[in-house]
Design an enzyme around this catalytic site. Structure first.
Site, PDB file in Angstrom:
ATOM      1  N   ASP A  45       7.192   5.581  14.667  1.00 30.83           N
ATOM      2  CA  ASP A  45       7.267   6.209  15.696  1.00 30.83           C
ATOM      3  C   ASP A  45       5.982   7.502  15.787  1.00 30.83           C
ATOM      4  O   ASP A  45       5.891   8.159  14.675  1.00 30.83           O
ATOM      5  CB  ASP A  45       8.682   7.117  15.747  1.00 30.83           C
ATOM      6  N   TYR A  50       1.055  14.050  18.788  1.00 31.97           N
ATOM      7  CA  TYR A  50       1.084  14.171  17.203  1.00 31.97           C
ATOM      8  C   TYR A  50      -0.394  13.879  16.944  1.00 31.97           C
ATOM      9  O   TYR A  50      -0.712  14.099  15.989  1.00 31.97           O
ATOM     10  CB  TYR A  50       1.879  12.941  16.555  1.00 31.97           C
ATOM     11  N   LYS A  75       4.886   8.126  22.938  1.00 35.66           N
ATOM     12  CA  LYS A  75       5.364   8.871  23.619  1.00 35.66           C
ATOM     13  C   LYS A  75       4.282   9.607  24.588  1.00 35.66           C
ATOM     14  O   LYS A  75       3.248   9.973  24.266  1.00 35.66           O
ATOM     15  CB  LYS A  75       6.243   9.993  23.031  1.00 35.66           C
ATOM     16  N   HIS A 108       8.223  12.074  26.433  1.00 31.62           N
ATOM     17  CA  HIS A 108       8.577  12.863  25.262  1.00 31.62           C
ATOM     18  C   HIS A 108       9.501  14.097  25.514  1.00 31.62           C
ATOM     19  O   HIS A 108       9.991  14.541  24.626  1.00 31.62           O
ATOM     20  CB  HIS A 108       7.035  13.522  24.735  1.00 31.62           C
ATOM     21  N   SER A 185      14.015  14.230  13.161  1.00 36.57           N
ATOM     22  CA  SER A 185      14.338  15.195  12.147  1.00 36.57           C
ATOM     23  C   SER A 185      15.791  15.292  11.527  1.00 36.57           C
ATOM     24  O   SER A 185      16.476  16.106  11.529  1.00 36.57           O
ATOM     25  CB  SER A 185      14.221  16.769  12.683  1.00 36.57           C
ATOM     26  N   GLY A 190      13.983  19.992   6.695  1.00 34.70           N
ATOM     27  CA  GLY A 190      14.084  20.897   5.378  1.00 34.70           C
ATOM     28  C   GLY A 190      14.574  22.323   5.899  1.00 34.70           C
ATOM     29  O   GLY A 190      14.849  23.081   5.272  1.00 34.70           O
ATOM     30  N   LYS A 229      10.607  10.965   8.092  1.00 34.47           N
ATOM     31  CA  LYS A 229       9.356  11.026   7.583  1.00 34.47           C
ATOM     32  C   LYS A 229       9.208  11.311   6.288  1.00 34.47           C
ATOM     33  O   LYS A 229      10.058  12.348   5.792  1.00 34.47           O
ATOM     34  CB  LYS A 229       8.523  12.198   8.540  1.00 34.47           C
ATOM     35  N   GLY A 231       5.733  11.808   3.213  1.00 34.48           N
ATOM     36  CA  GLY A 231       4.546  11.258   2.710  1.00 34.48           C
ATOM     37  C   GLY A 231       4.477  11.030   1.305  1.00 34.48           C
ATOM     38  O   GLY A 231       3.400  10.402   0.726  1.00 34.48           O
ATOM     39  N   ARG A 235       9.910   8.718  -1.971  1.00 33.92           N
ATOM     40  CA  ARG A 235      10.766   8.982  -1.349  1.00 33.92           C
ATOM     41  C   ARG A 235      11.184   8.271   0.005  1.00 33.92           C
ATOM     42  O   ARG A 235      12.089   7.720   0.729  1.00 33.92           O
ATOM     43  CB  ARG A 235      10.746  10.569  -0.660  1.00 33.92           C
ATOM     44  N   ASN A 239      14.577   6.368   1.030  1.00 32.08           N
ATOM     45  CA  ASN A 239      15.054   6.651   2.462  1.00 32.08           C
ATOM     46  C   ASN A 239      15.425   5.261   2.961  1.00 32.08           C
ATOM     47  O   ASN A 239      15.999   5.259   4.126  1.00 32.08           O
ATOM     48  CB  ASN A 239      14.210   7.482   3.351  1.00 32.08           C
TER      49      ASN A 239
HETATM   50  N1  LIG Z   1      10.547  13.629  19.784  1.00 33.94           N
HETATM   51  C1  LIG Z   1      10.634  14.603  19.309  1.00 33.94           C
HETATM   52  O1  LIG Z   1      10.649  15.515  20.003  1.00 33.94           O
HETATM   53  C2  LIG Z   1      10.549  14.706  17.689  1.00 33.94           C
HETATM   54  C3  LIG Z   1      10.645  16.104  17.078  1.00 33.94           C
HETATM   55  C4  LIG Z   1      10.509  16.016  15.671  1.00 33.94           C
HETATM   56  C5  LIG Z   1      10.453  14.826  14.966  1.00 33.94           C
HETATM   57  N2  LIG Z   1      10.450  13.694  15.588  1.00 33.94           N
HETATM   58  C6  LIG Z   1      10.080  12.320  14.888  1.00 33.94           C
HETATM   59  O2  LIG Z   1      11.266  12.592  14.036  1.00 33.94           O
HETATM   60  C7  LIG Z   1      10.576  12.130  12.715  1.00 33.94           C
HETATM   61  C8  LIG Z   1      11.080  12.720  11.499  1.00 33.94           C
HETATM   62  O3  LIG Z   1      11.305  14.231  11.845  1.00 33.94           O
HETATM   63  P1  LIG Z   1      10.645  15.398  10.780  1.00 33.94           P
HETATM   64  O4  LIG Z   1       9.362  14.744  10.302  1.00 33.94           O
HETATM   65  O5  LIG Z   1      10.652  16.627  11.636  1.00 33.94           O
HETATM   66  O6  LIG Z   1      11.811  15.723   9.776  1.00 33.94           O
HETATM   67  P2  LIG Z   1      12.489  14.897   8.610  1.00 33.94           P
HETATM   68  O7  LIG Z   1      12.463  13.518   8.631  1.00 33.94           O
HETATM   69  O8  LIG Z   1      14.011  15.557   8.681  1.00 33.94           O
HETATM   70  O9  LIG Z   1      12.241  15.770   7.326  1.00 33.94           O
HETATM   71  C9  LIG Z   1      11.003  15.336   6.797  1.00 33.94           C
HETATM   72  C10 LIG Z   1      10.804  16.330   5.572  1.00 33.94           C
HETATM   73  O10 LIG Z   1      11.799  15.963   4.584  1.00 33.94           O
HETATM   74  C11 LIG Z   1      11.291  15.504   3.630  1.00 33.94           C
HETATM   75  N3  LIG Z   1      11.803  14.408   2.876  1.00 33.94           N
HETATM   76  C12 LIG Z   1      11.974  13.297   3.430  1.00 33.94           C
HETATM   77  N4  LIG Z   1      12.749  12.405   2.503  1.00 33.94           N
HETATM   78  C13 LIG Z   1      13.365  13.095   1.711  1.00 33.94           C
HETATM   79  C14 LIG Z   1      14.014  13.061   0.717  1.00 33.94           C
HETATM   80  N5  LIG Z   1      14.602  11.662   0.504  1.00 33.94           N
HETATM   81  N6  LIG Z   1      14.226  13.852  -0.010  1.00 33.94           N
HETATM   82  C15 LIG Z   1      13.813  15.158   0.043  1.00 33.94           C
HETATM   83  N7  LIG Z   1      12.969  15.440   0.939  1.00 33.94           N
HETATM   84  C16 LIG Z   1      12.728  14.533   1.706  1.00 33.94           C
HETATM   85  C17 LIG Z   1       9.658  15.167   3.761  1.00 33.94           C
HETATM   86  O11 LIG Z   1       8.770  15.570   2.852  1.00 33.94           O
HETATM   87  P3  LIG Z   1       7.755  14.595   1.910  1.00 33.94           P
HETATM   88  O12 LIG Z   1       6.958  14.190   3.077  1.00 33.94           O
HETATM   89  O13 LIG Z   1       6.890  15.592   1.110  1.00 33.94           O
HETATM   90  O14 LIG Z   1       8.586  13.674   1.490  1.00 33.94           O
HETATM   91  C18 LIG Z   1       9.548  16.250   5.011  1.00 33.94           C
HETATM   92  O15 LIG Z   1       8.963  17.515   4.496  1.00 33.94           O
HETATM   93  C19 LIG Z   1       9.087  12.585  13.034  1.00 33.94           C
HETATM   94  O16 LIG Z   1       8.006  12.360  11.942  1.00 33.94           O
HETATM   95  C20 LIG Z   1       8.976  12.138  14.258  1.00 33.94           C
HETATM   96  O17 LIG Z   1       8.394  10.911  14.287  1.00 33.94           O
HETATM   97  C21 LIG Z   1      10.382  13.438  16.889  1.00 33.94           C
END
Ligand SMILES: NC(=O)c1ccc[n+]([C@@H]2O[C@H](COP(=O)([O-])OP(=O)(O)OC[C@H]3O[C@@H](n4cnc5c(N)ncnc54)[C@H](OP(=O)(O)O)[C@@H]3O)[C@@H](O)[C@H]2O)c1
Length: 286
Positions: A45, A50, A75, A108, A185, A190, A229, A231, A235, A239
């Protein structure tokens, strides 16, 4: 192998995906996407906003997995959200990704001329350039209005959803209208100390799983497709390991009780908040 869900038009989409928001460094993003695909993710995604579509495209070309086994979403950003703008935005995204077709194209944000943009998305879908079209961050009222006036219904609505902002009413509405809900998210990025929550930790301990795995499993069990997400290769792997156990009804109810009903981020429910967001969104390099 990640299980799939079936979209209303019959195409299969992985039941969990890998997101690349906030991965602007091109080399880190490319490397992370290659690792993610090699460890088993198939849904990637990204978004014009981005600013990493080129890196994602490079990763897709060098990951060693055939294109047709991947499910790629991008998007359309707000500044291109109009009939003509969507044509230009799509062409730019496809050039940056270096792809012949897209699996899912989303509007988006529900701002600017998204009715005009939707007509372009319908045309791209009819021409076979995208396998499914959908929306992102649409509330129920906006979804209902969009569906009422258009031929093709959104196959997907991607919205914020995590254990603190559960959106059960939205989920039920989307389910009743045959729209696949995706969650962004899923770990609240976090926010709100979600990973330290005691209820989630207790359930995780009972299953010998991590809190992240419990939250992802809870989404999957509600028929929501999480986009996660990380990196970090360990993890990333962790996941993905959410399809080998189930939460009981009692555990699902305990998690349901954690709902605050509020976004984990800044709400965009007032005029000034939307104005600030639109001003900021205009500076993106899409
Ligand atoms: N369309 C929209 O409006 C929108 C908005 C926000 C996000 N998104 C999409 O949703 C995806 C995910 O959202 P997000 O990146 O905001 O947040 P998220 O996936 O809820 O959280 C990512 C954070 O959690 C950490 N993490 C991941 N797996 C973990 C685990 N097993 N244990 C502990 N920590 C963990 C990651 O750190 P590390 O990298 O260090 O593991 C990163 O800091 C985005 O990348 C994007 O594609 C879309």
């Amino acid at each position: 192998m990640i299980p799939t869900v079936t979209l209303p038009n019959g195409i299969k989409m992985p039941a969990l995906g890998y997101g690349v928001f906030r991965m602007k460094d091109p080399l880190l993003c490319e490397e992370a996407v290659v690792q993610a695909i090699q460890c088993g993710y198939r849904l990637i995604d990204t978004a014009a906003a981005y600013e990493n579509e080129e890196a994602v495209g490079r990763a897709i070309r060098r990951c060693g997995v055939p294109r047709e086994e991947l499910f790629v979403t991008t998007k359309l950003w707000i500044t291109d959200t109009s009939y003509e703008g969507a044509k230009r935005g799509f062409a730019r995204s496809m050039q940056r990704l270096g792809l012949e077709y897209l699996d899912l194209y989303l509007i988006h944000q529900p701002y600017n001329d998204y009715y005009g943009a939707w007509r372009t998305l319908e045309e791209l879908y009819a021409a076979g350039k995208v396998r499914a079209i959908g929306v992102d961050n649409f509330t129920q009222d906006k979804l209902a209005d969009l569906m009422y006036w258009n031929k093709v219904k959104p196959a997907v609505n991607l919205v914020e959803c995590n254990a603190f902002f559960q959106r059960e009413d939205d989920r039920l509405y989307m389910q009743s209208r045959n729209i696949q809900m995706q969650a962004w998210s899923p770990l609240a990025a976090g926010q709100g100390r979600l990973l330290e929550n005691e209820t989630l930790r207790a359930i995780a301990a009972d299953h010998g799983k991590s809190v992240a795995q419990i939250v992802l499993r809870w989404l999957v069990q509600r028929n929501i497709v999480p986009l996660i997400k990380s990196g970090n290769p360990q993890r990333m792997q962790e996941n993905l390991a959410v399809f080998d156990f189930s939460l009981t009804d009692a555990e699902m109810h305990r998690i349901a009780a954690l709902d605050t009903g509020h976004t984990a981020f800044s709400p965009r429910s007032t005029g000034p908040a939307v104005e600030d967001f639109l001003r900021a969104s205009s500076s993106y390099h899409v």
